[in-house]
Design a protein around this motif. Structure first.
Motif, PDB file in Angstrom:
ATOM      1  N   ASN A  84       0.864  -1.173   0.000  1.00 59.63           N
ATOM      2  CA  ASN A  84       0.000   0.000   0.000  1.00 59.63           C
ATOM      3  C   ASN A  84       0.902   1.225   0.000  1.00 59.63           C
ATOM      4  OD1 ASN A  84       0.827   0.486   2.670  1.00 59.63           O
ATOM      5  ND2 ASN A  84      -0.926  -0.580   3.515  1.00 59.63           N
ATOM      6  N   THR A  85       0.280   2.400  -0.130  1.00 59.51           N
ATOM      7  CA  THR A  85       1.064   3.628  -0.251  1.00 59.51           C
ATOM      8  C   THR A  85       2.010   3.808   0.926  1.00 59.51           C
ATOM      9  OG1 THR A  85      -0.748   4.640  -1.445  1.00 59.51           O
ATOM     10  CG2 THR A  85       0.909   6.115  -0.570  1.00 59.51           C
ATOM     11  N   ARG A  86       1.520   3.551   2.133  1.00 65.49           N
ATOM     12  CA  ARG A  86       2.341   3.771   3.324  1.00 65.49           C
ATOM     13  C   ARG A  86       3.613   2.934   3.261  1.00 65.49           C
ATOM     14  NH1 ARG A  86       2.183   0.523   7.746  1.00 65.49           N
ATOM     15  NH2 ARG A  86       0.220  -0.349   7.008  1.00 65.49           N
TER      16      ARG A  86
ATOM     17  N   CYS B 104       5.967   4.061   0.398  1.00 68.90           N
ATOM     18  CA  CYS B 104       6.648   5.311   0.743  1.00 68.90           C
ATOM     19  C   CYS B 104       7.782   5.021   1.723  1.00 68.90           C
ATOM     20  CB  CYS B 104       5.651   6.290   1.350  1.00 68.90           C
ATOM     21  SG  CYS B 104       6.334   7.926   1.655  1.00 68.90           S
TER      22      CYS B 104
ATOM     23  N   GLU C 218      -5.119   5.411  -4.697  1.00 70.10           N
ATOM     24  CA  GLU C 218      -5.576   4.689  -3.513  1.00 70.10           C
ATOM     25  C   GLU C 218      -6.686   5.458  -2.816  1.00 70.10           C
ATOM     26  OE1 GLU C 218      -2.584   2.351  -1.032  1.00 70.10           O
ATOM     27  OE2 GLU C 218      -3.286   3.836   0.407  1.00 70.10           O
TER      28      GLU C 218
ATOM     29  N   PHE D 146      -3.028   8.828   7.045  1.00 75.97           N
ATOM     30  CA  PHE D 146      -2.054   8.103   6.242  1.00 75.97           C
ATOM     31  C   PHE D 146      -1.634   6.812   6.919  1.00 75.97           C
ATOM     32  CE2 PHE D 146       0.812   8.167   2.706  1.00 75.97           C
ATOM     33  CZ  PHE D 146       1.954   7.509   3.121  1.00 75.97           C
TER      34      PHE D 146
ATOM     35  N   ASP E  50      -4.041   3.945   6.876  1.00 82.98           N
ATOM     36  CA  ASP E  50      -4.328   3.439   5.525  1.00 82.98           C
ATOM     37  C   ASP E  50      -5.768   3.736   5.099  1.00 82.98           C
ATOM     38  OD1 ASP E  50      -2.413   0.398   6.158  1.00 82.98           O
ATOM     39  OD2 ASP E  50      -1.759   2.379   5.494  1.00 82.98           O
TER      40      ASP E  50
ATOM     41  N   LYS F  18      -8.957   4.820   3.118  1.00 84.95           N
ATOM     42  CA  LYS F  18      -9.292   4.906   1.709  1.00 84.95           C
ATOM     43  C   LYS F  18     -10.756   4.521   1.548  1.00 84.95           C
ATOM     44  CE  LYS F  18      -7.656   0.283   0.668  1.00 84.95           C
ATOM     45  NZ  LYS F  18      -6.621  -0.282   1.513  1.00 84.95           N
ATOM     46  N   PRO F  19     -11.372   4.756   0.382  1.00 84.12           N
ATOM     47  CA  PRO F  19     -12.788   4.441   0.233  1.00 84.12           C
ATOM     48  C   PRO F  19     -13.073   2.987   0.592  1.00 84.12           C
ATOM     49  CG  PRO F  19     -12.061   5.744  -1.614  1.00 84.12           C
ATOM     50  CD  PRO F  19     -10.831   5.435  -0.810  1.00 84.12           C
TER      51      PRO F  19
END
Lengths: 453, 253
Positions: free
Chosen positions: A164-166, A169, A219, B98, B101, B103-104
């Protein structure tokens, strides 16, 4: 101050997106080491100097912990805690402790032998403790720290996580920050929040940070809303978006927009495009670069149609039997199909942008942000956020000064966030020794209705 | 019936909208549009009737100056909402969102609701298919939050419960992707929070102003088998960018 953590409980629910499958992009995390791999059976990978295959992970839940034995992964329930291997004996301080190699009686070969014989991680640590002359003289805290270090070195235990983005990153920031223009997680977090990135918004992103920002935006959009990725060159380089493994529906909403097409966008105002009319009623095409089966089929069908019409039966037979010619024809059809798809997508993107209702403009690139803002701002609706990121304060300040002069925005803010991590342990609480110096700078502002002069 | 929504942008100001008035740097106000109402500003009176029908982002003139009408994003709402408690500001909200996590589709559990600053932000990030279960032990605050969510067109995405979760738990099991705690005694709620989290795994965050609280919370997390426990502090530094002329000193008489 905040803490986050994940429970490692597992149940028998078989939802597809929580089970590790072959072909998935998966993150392997061992302590601070975070790496991403594609799960491919019977193919060995390297992690922290250990070689093994990922077969053993398939079928288990994401979040599971595994241990490596003889090149294979085996699921384990829980990591043993440092406290479990400590005995009752401990010292009070280090006044009589000397740092000598001879303190440890076991040699490297002894340890390797134990590992080969299949000794469990906990057993190896216990052996190391027994063969250490200084262990019992250490304080309890020193013992814990020592065991933690040995675990890191000798116990090949790691967790498999869904990308995932976290995590992406974190991984890039640690390993190759330059590839993401040094965007730290708190900065990326601010970008997403100040940009009000959420479902049903259309976001324009100028991204030259390996697709980190585009991925993060996708996301947060969750498949609702469109993303326009402005990029230099012909094709965008965004490995992070690939790693995030989005479903096709998400990627169908992602449009590529090369810088070199921006001028034609400017001159396109009011013009209608033939290709746009043709696209209505067609099935939704897949992302620009990838091949659409429908498009190829249409292309090859039309090719064969013209062939039957124009050529004699003799030459047709020759073409059908010659494998080289057939391959070349197939490749040409593919290239043709791709070209058609590419210009179709580009026209769609232009048409959408010309509606001038972009809900958010994010700039996170190596380029000077000022011309990017002045050029793209006209496609943004009024009362919408603009976020400009740069690793360099000067770039952000210059953009701020210039934009303020021409007066096209309000609610300006130039900021930097400061992130400090802490070690929280009883009697051992303190900030982490190393702190990240630069996470970059942000300029945020809100668009307004252009004044009619 | 007009539909104000922080969930989806719309172009023109309608009655019952919450709008943000931008007068200048650090000079903003949130007002609810009502026909016939007047809002007094330093530039003179602003009649609501004059704003209705204008495009968001427009400049509106007052007797002694002008201001801008801005669409209420959760960030602008956070800076302008009426405080009933100490709130979380956008810097921390960003990091929390963030790290959880969001998100929709995400299902989030939160306590305490407080002034619903973070709540608005969470809802924005998880709609349309996610849901926020937020708990507040103060009756009036719970009601006010519920009213605000309704005013802002967010009721479908949130359930407000008046309850002391430290004493009685969340009474939720295996539903949440993320839990957020902003409580004076978070460790009293952590066991119930763990139960609320989905069995396949989820994220939890506890926000505390004092290091002693953080220590106790971390110990509780570790004891209950949470992993990846990490503590962070995020501070924002705003820059005042100015172009100034430094005069050169003169070295002669």
């Amino acid at each position: 101050m905040a803490t986050s953590s994940e429970p490692m409980c597992v149940d028998e629910r078989k939802t597809s997106n929580v089970t590790i499958k072959e072909g998935d992009q998966a993150i392997l995390k061992k302590g601070k080491t975070v790496r991403i791999f594609q799960i491919r059976k019977k193919r060995d990978i390297w992690l922290d100097k250990i070689k093994f295959s990922l077969d053993g992970a398939v079928g288990h839940y994401y979040g599971s912990t595994f241990v490596v034995k003889n090149g294979q992964m085996h699921k384990v329930q829980k990591t043993f805690k440092e406290a479990e291997v400590l005995g009752p004996e401990k010292g009070t301080d280090n006044r009589d402790l000397h740092d000598l190699d001879s303190n440890q009686k076991l040699s490297r070969e002894d340890i390797e032998k134990m590992k080969k014989e299949g000794a469990k991680g906990q057993e190896i640590i216990e052996q190391l403790i027994e063969n250490s002359t200084t262990f019992k003289g250490k304080t309890e805290y020193a013992q814990e720290k020592w065991v933690k270090k040995k675990k890191q070195k000798h116990v090949a235990e790691f967790t498999v996580l869904k990308p995932n983005t976290r995590l992406m990153c974190q991984m890039y920031h640690e390993k190759s920050p330059a590839k993401i223009l040094n965007i730290r997680m708190d900065t990326l977090a601010q970008i997403l929040t100040y940009g009000n990135v959420h479902a049903f918004t259309n976001v324009a992103v100028v991204d030259t940070c390996s697709g980190l920002v585009v991925g993060a935006v996708l996301e947060r959009l969750g498949g609702y809303g469109k993303v326009f990725h402005f990029h230099p060159g012909e094709r965008p380089a965004r490995p992070i978006v690939d790693n995030l493994n989005f479903p096709q529906e998400f990627l169908d909403n992602l449009y590529n927009f090369p810088f070199c097409e921006i001028n034609s966008l400017k001159s396109e105002e009011g013009k209608s495009d033939d290709l746009i009319d043709n696209s209505h009623g067609d099935s939704v095409p897949s992302e620009g670069d990838s091949l659409s089966d429908t498009a190829v089929k249409q292309c090859t069908d039309s090719n064969t149609e013209t062939n039957t019409g124009g050529e004699s039966t003799e030459s047709q037979d020759k073409d059908n039997t010659d494998p080289v010619a057939r391959k070349r024809k197939a490749e040409m059809s593919t290239r043709e199909a791709n070209k058609i798809l590419y210009s179709k997508r580009l026209s769609e993107a232009k048409e959408l942008l010309l509606k001038r209702n972009i809900d958010c403009l994010i700039i996170a690139s190596k380029f000077n942000p000022t011309p990017l803002v002045t050029t793209l701002i006209e496609y943004v609706a009024p009362s919408r956020p603009i976020v400009v990121y740069s690793q360099y304060k000067e770039a952000v300040m210059d953009a701020y000064a210039y934009l303020r002069e021409i007066g096209c925005l309000v609610n300006y803010r130039v900021s930097e966030t400061w992130l400090r991590e802490y070690q929280i342990l009883p009697m051992r609480t303190h900030p982490e020794i190393q702190m990240s110096a630069g996470g970059g700078y942000l300029l945020t502002a809100t668009t307004i209705v252009k004044e009619q002069k | 019936i007009s539909s104000m929504s922080l969930a989806k942008y719309h172009d023109k100001v309608k009655e019952n909208d919450t709008v943000i008035l931008y007068l200048g740097y650090d000079n903003t106000h949130a007002i609810k549009i009502k026909k016939g109402s007047v809002f007094q500003t330093r530039y003179g009176a602003l009649r609501h009737n004059d704003i209705i029908g204008t495009t968001y982002g427009s400049r509106v003139h007052c007797p002694k100056g002008y201001l801008y009408i801005l669409y209420p994003t959760p960030e602008l709402w956070t800076s302008n909402l009426p405080h009933r408690t100490q709130i979380l500001y956008t810097t921390d909200i960003s990091v929390v969102s963030f790290q959880l996590d969001l998100k929709p589709g995400a299902v989030v559990v939160e306590s305490g609701t407080g002034s619903a600053s973070l709540s608005h932000s969470i809802i924005r990030s998880i709609l349309p298919d996610g849901h926020l279960y937020t708990f507040e032990f103060h009756k009036e605050r719970a009601q006010k939050a519920e009213e605000e969510f309704k005013d802002h067109g967010l009721s479908d995405y949130v359930t407000v419960t008046h309850k002391d979760v430290c004493q009685f738990g969340f009474d939720l099991e295996d539903v949440a992707d993320a839990v957020f705690l902003d409580l004076p005694v978070p460790w009293d709620a952590i066991p119930s929070a763990k139960k609320a989290l989905k069995k396949q795994g989820g994220r939890i965050c506890s926000f505390s102003p004092c290091i002693e609280q953080v220590q106790k919370s971390c110990a509780c997390f570790a004891e209950l088998g949470f992993e990846e426990i990490s503590t962070k502090e995020c501070l924002v530094r705003n820059f005042d960018v100015r172009t100034i002329n430094l005069p050169n000193p003169e070295f002669f008489f």
